[in-house]
Structure formats: structure tokens, C-alpha cells
Design a protein around this motif. Structure first.
Motif, PDB file in Angstrom:
ATOM      1  N   SER A 180     -50.613  24.301  -3.392  1.00  0.00           N
ATOM      2  CA  SER A 180     -51.872  23.570  -3.246  1.00  0.00           C
ATOM      3  C   SER A 180     -52.869  24.343  -2.416  1.00  0.00           C
ATOM      4  O   SER A 180     -54.063  24.391  -2.722  1.00  0.00           O
ATOM      5  N   VAL A 181     -52.403  24.961  -1.362  1.00  0.00           N
ATOM      6  CA  VAL A 181     -53.280  25.721  -0.474  1.00  0.00           C
ATOM      7  C   VAL A 181     -53.769  26.995  -1.157  1.00  0.00           C
ATOM      8  O   VAL A 181     -54.944  27.343  -1.078  1.00  0.00           O
ATOM      9  N   SER A 228     -54.160  27.698  -4.362  1.00  0.00           N
ATOM     10  CA  SER A 228     -55.151  27.464  -5.422  1.00  0.00           C
ATOM     11  C   SER A 228     -56.518  27.144  -4.830  1.00  0.00           C
ATOM     12  O   SER A 228     -57.547  27.555  -5.376  1.00  0.00           O
ATOM     13  N   GLY A 229     -56.574  26.476  -3.711  1.00  0.00           N
ATOM     14  CA  GLY A 229     -57.855  26.192  -3.062  1.00  0.00           C
ATOM     15  C   GLY A 229     -58.472  27.442  -2.467  1.00  0.00           C
ATOM     16  O   GLY A 229     -59.683  27.635  -2.518  1.00  0.00           O
ATOM     17  N   VAL A 230     -57.657  28.310  -1.929  1.00  0.00           N
ATOM     18  CA  VAL A 230     -58.153  29.563  -1.332  1.00  0.00           C
ATOM     19  C   VAL A 230     -58.655  30.494  -2.428  1.00  0.00           C
ATOM     20  O   VAL A 230     -59.690  31.147  -2.285  1.00  0.00           O
ATOM     21  N   TYR A 259     -45.891  22.780  -0.275  1.00  0.00           N
ATOM     22  CA  TYR A 259     -47.330  22.617  -0.093  1.00  0.00           C
ATOM     23  C   TYR A 259     -48.124  23.902  -0.363  1.00  0.00           C
ATOM     24  O   TYR A 259     -49.308  23.855  -0.649  1.00  0.00           O
TER      25      TYR A 259
END
Length: 83
Positions: A77-78, A80-82, A74
Motif C-alpha cells: 500500500s505504501v 504504490s502511493g510513493v 502494509y
């Protein structure tokens, strides 16, 4: 735009369905690219679906180190958002 003849130097000129007629009847590369696309989709979609299903089943199993595996799976995914 698909119903016009357009180049960078001049304004678009309406030509109707001539672009589509040329694509379907005057260009053999269209049919070759369509064939390659269908072959790719017929292979890639089922393989991707099976791999995704297997990963989902694996993430749902009670195995040793499942928390670490879920975290490693996971984290991209985290991040790239940050970012």
C-alpha cells in the motif's frame, strides 16, 4: 448513448428503448452473462469477506513477529502511493 444507435462513422441516432428491448428479448447472451455474474458475486463476495475478516483478526493478534507481518502486509500500500 443507450437510447441511440451509434457507430463511429455517423452521428448518434435516437431510437428510444429499442436497445433495451433487444437486450432483454432478442439476445440470449444477456441472460447467460447475468446468470454467470450472479453466480460469481454469490461466491466471490462471501469468500472475500471471510478472508478479509480472518486477515484483520490475524493482524490484531499478539503473536511472535507481528511487527514484521504487519509491515510486510502494509508495504504494498505504501509503495504504490510513493510510486
Amino acid at each position: 448513448m443507450s437510447l441511440t444507435h451509434y457507430d463511429i462513422l455517423r452521428a448518434p441516432r435516437f431510437i428510444g428503448l429499442a436497445n433495451y428491448a433487444h437486450m432483454l428479448f432478442g439476445n440470449s447472451l444477456f441472460w447467460q452473462s447475468l446468470k454467470v455474474t450472479v453466480i460469481y458475486v454469490a461466491g466471490a463476495v462471501p469468500i472475500g469477506t471471510v478472508i478479509a475478516l480472518l486477515l484483520a483478526i490475524l493482524l490484531n493478534q499478539k503473536v511472535a513477529g507481528e511487527g514484521i507481518f504487519r509491515t510486510l502486509f502494509y508495504v504494498p500500500s505504501v509503495i504504490s502511493g510513493v510510486a
